[in-house]
Write a protein that holds these residues in place. Structure first.
Motif, PDB file in Angstrom:
ATOM      1  N   PRO A 238      19.243  55.320  34.559  1.00  0.00           N
ATOM      2  CA  PRO A 238      20.034  57.180  33.419  1.00  0.00           C
ATOM      3  C   PRO A 238      21.950  57.091  33.069  1.00  0.00           C
ATOM      4  CG  PRO A 238      20.367  58.193  35.680  1.00  0.00           C
ATOM      5  CD  PRO A 238      19.119  57.142  35.605  1.00  0.00           C
ATOM      6  N   ALA A 239      22.400  57.830  32.624  1.00  0.00           N
ATOM      7  CA  ALA A 239      23.913  57.813  32.164  1.00  0.00           C
ATOM      8  C   ALA A 239      24.304  58.277  33.371  1.00  0.00           C
ATOM      9  CB  ALA A 239      24.033  58.685  30.828  1.00  0.00           C
ATOM     10  N   VAL A 240      25.457  58.202  33.490  1.00  0.00           N
ATOM     11  CA  VAL A 240      26.328  58.224  34.696  1.00  0.00           C
ATOM     12  C   VAL A 240      27.894  58.337  33.939  1.00  0.00           C
ATOM     13  CG1 VAL A 240      25.074  57.920  36.411  1.00  0.00           C
ATOM     14  CG2 VAL A 240      26.873  56.044  35.923  1.00  0.00           C
ATOM     15  N   MET A 241      28.907  59.102  34.720  1.00  0.00           N
ATOM     16  CA  MET A 241      30.111  59.264  34.667  1.00  0.00           C
ATOM     17  C   MET A 241      30.060  57.766  35.258  1.00  0.00           C
ATOM     18  SD  MET A 241      31.082  60.905  32.342  1.00  0.00           S
ATOM     19  CE  MET A 241      32.500  60.740  31.836  1.00  0.00           C
ATOM     20  N   ALA A 276      17.873  60.900  40.476  1.00  0.00           N
ATOM     21  CA  ALA A 276      18.835  61.982  40.133  1.00  0.00           C
ATOM     22  C   ALA A 276      18.691  62.674  41.065  1.00  0.00           C
ATOM     23  CB  ALA A 276      18.205  62.095  38.656  1.00  0.00           C
ATOM     24  N   LYS A 277      19.740  62.776  41.881  1.00  0.00           N
ATOM     25  CA  LYS A 277      20.248  64.114  42.799  1.00  0.00           C
ATOM     26  C   LYS A 277      21.192  65.547  42.277  1.00  0.00           C
ATOM     27  CE  LYS A 277      18.969  61.066  47.237  1.00  0.00           C
ATOM     28  NZ  LYS A 277      19.737  60.786  48.174  1.00  0.00           N
ATOM     29  N   PRO A 278      20.882  66.737  42.559  1.00  0.00           N
ATOM     30  CA  PRO A 278      21.919  67.335  42.124  1.00  0.00           C
ATOM     31  C   PRO A 278      23.244  66.765  41.636  1.00  0.00           C
ATOM     32  CG  PRO A 278      21.092  67.969  43.497  1.00  0.00           C
ATOM     33  CD  PRO A 278      20.071  66.847  43.526  1.00  0.00           C
ATOM     34  N   GLY A 279      23.928  66.073  40.616  1.00  0.00           N
ATOM     35  CA  GLY A 279      25.440  65.485  40.719  1.00  0.00           C
ATOM     36  C   GLY A 279      25.586  64.336  41.126  1.00  0.00           C
ATOM     37  N   TYR A 347      21.539  50.435  48.021  1.00  0.00           N
ATOM     38  CA  TYR A 347      21.810  51.383  47.711  1.00  0.00           C
ATOM     39  C   TYR A 347      23.028  51.770  46.945  1.00  0.00           C
ATOM     40  CZ  TYR A 347      17.015  52.075  50.011  1.00  0.00           C
ATOM     41  OH  TYR A 347      15.974  51.648  49.918  1.00  0.00           O
ATOM     42  N   PHE A 348      23.725  52.821  45.555  1.00  0.00           N
ATOM     43  CA  PHE A 348      24.867  53.357  46.067  1.00  0.00           C
ATOM     44  C   PHE A 348      24.525  54.109  45.148  1.00  0.00           C
ATOM     45  CE2 PHE A 348      24.278  50.357  42.664  1.00  0.00           C
ATOM     46  CZ  PHE A 348      24.685  50.824  40.895  1.00  0.00           C
ATOM     47  N   THR A 349      25.923  55.461  44.883  1.00  0.00           N
ATOM     48  CA  THR A 349      25.542  56.732  44.099  1.00  0.00           C
ATOM     49  C   THR A 349      26.320  56.788  43.389  1.00  0.00           C
ATOM     50  OG1 THR A 349      26.493  57.767  45.398  1.00  0.00           O
ATOM     51  CG2 THR A 349      24.493  57.870  46.392  1.00  0.00           C
ATOM     52  N   LEU A 350      26.514  56.967  42.643  1.00  0.00           N
ATOM     53  CA  LEU A 350      27.374  57.047  41.017  1.00  0.00           C
ATOM     54  C   LEU A 350      27.148  58.916  40.373  1.00  0.00           C
ATOM     55  CD1 LEU A 350      27.134  54.426  39.052  1.00  0.00           C
ATOM     56  CD2 LEU A 350      29.046  55.014  40.227  1.00  0.00           C
ATOM     57  N   PRO A 351      28.501  59.475  40.405  1.00  0.00           N
ATOM     58  CA  PRO A 351      28.470  60.935  39.865  1.00  0.00           C
ATOM     59  C   PRO A 351      27.849  61.102  38.724  1.00  0.00           C
ATOM     60  CG  PRO A 351      30.810  60.111  39.537  1.00  0.00           C
ATOM     61  CD  PRO A 351      29.390  59.029  40.375  1.00  0.00           C
TER      62      PRO A 351
END
Length: 353
Positions: A238-241, A276-279, A347-351
């Motif tokens: 998905p899209a992220v900032m 996808a997770k909250p935020g 793994y990496f997370t993005l807002p």
């Protein structure tokens, strides 16, 4: 025996956080113009140095008190909204972690302010920032200054190869090729060091980034540079900032590594997925290649940290450090899981916003 008020006072003063209860004072236009201290605890006096403030107006203690604080606390009293923030008290030369909220009956226009002195923490953070800037400037300077003599070494080796090739035996030709190979490798290392040091100063430009489209572009570029036999499985991304160029660099590094470390398998497979997770969104790049021992997982994102020899897999040992720095600048997290000869997953997370 102590009465209820005395017990309350002992409990109130035993709180480590500074606390004061204030009453907002408005003019006829309901604009907040001052506030009066109704209650303060011992920690408040200790952390601010303001003694005997109960019953006094703030303007009596600090005639130059910043007007915007009246506006902020007045809004809390009127709307009931609470707020948490860090504040630098200019006159006290202190930093505070502050939580302000409406207290009691809305008609009373009272605000509670709970705070902690974080001056030492802020000073430590400022010192770390300064040290990091010095280290970045130093590494940039060293890497930049190494380029000129390295170009000379490579240039002279090429001159020997072109002008004296007939007079060189096989050992001489092999030595020259070794010089050129190693100077080329050093050049790549310097370029990576410069890129790593630049990242510390670079401001990220946030916008909506479609990670699916970005990943397809990355795979297209990798395939142009070096055709691979690896099966690539891509899920919904998905899209992220984020900063498009920096995230592009992240995916180039992670996907290239996955292809490289699985290249010796009979059927190399790389999977790129997300959750996808909250935020935020957690992305993963998984391969079925060489893997690694989990006891070294914490070292993977350090500069020059390699878990495989250069004979096994080429590399400078800076790529994952660059990836980690980029994700950190995006306020994300990065980690890895793996098992020797059974592959690895990054793994990496993005807002999202």
């Amino acid at each position: 025996m102590m009465n209820a008020e005395e017990k309350y006072r002992i409990l109130f003063d035993s709180i480590d956080e500074g606390f004061c209860l204030i009453e907002m004072i408005f003019n006829e236009q309901m604009k907040p113009v001052d506030y009066r201290f109704l209650e303060i605890n011992a920690a408040f006096e200790r952390q601010t140095g303001m003694q005997n403030a109960t019953g006094k107006r703030m303007r009596e203690f600090a005639p130059n008190h910043e007007e915007h604080w009246f506006e902020i606390y007045g809004k809390i009293a009127l709307t009931g909204e609470s707020i948490r923030f860090e504040n630098r008290a200019e006159q006290l030369h202190r930093y505070y972690d502050v939580y302000a909220f409406r207290f009691g009956d809305p008609k009373n226009m009272q605000v509670g302010i709970l705070f902690n002195d974080i001056t030492q923490r802020k000073k430590t953070e400022e010192q770390l920032v300064a040290v990091n800037k010095e280290l970045e400037a130093f590494s940039y300077s060293v890497a930049h200054d190494l380029r000129a003599p390295l170009r000379s070494v490579n240039g002279y080796a090429e001159m020997l190869k072109q002008d004296y090739q007939k007079g060189l035996d096989d050992d001489g030709k092999r030595i020259i090729e070794s010089i050129q190979h190693n100077s080329s490798k050093m050049g790549q290392l310097i370029d990576d060091l410069l890129e790593f040091s630049r990242l510390g100063r670079k401001e990220i430009k946030l916008k909506t980034v479609n990670m699916g489209d970005l990943t397809r572009d990355v795979l297209s570029e990798i395939n142009k540079l070096n055709s691979y036999k690896t099966e690539i499985i891509t899920g919904n991304l998905p899209a992220v900032m984020g900063d498009y160029n920096l995230l592009y660099q992240v995916m180039v590094n992670l996907i290239s590594n996955a292809i490289k470390y699985s290249s010796k398998k009979e059927k190399p497979v790389v999977q790129i997925t997300s959750e996808a997770k909250p935020g935020e969104v957690t992305f993963s790049v998984k391969d079925n290649g060489a893997g690694f021992d989990m006891k070294y997982a914490d070292k993977m994102f350090g500069v020059f940290q390699r878990l495989h020899t250069e004979r096994e897999f080429e590399g400078t040992g800076i790529g994952l450090a660059i990836v980690s720095r980029i994700i950190t600048k995006h306020r994300g997290k990065i980690w890895a899981e793996g098992k020797v000869n059974e592959g690895a997953t990054f793994y990496f997370t993005l807002p999202i916003k």
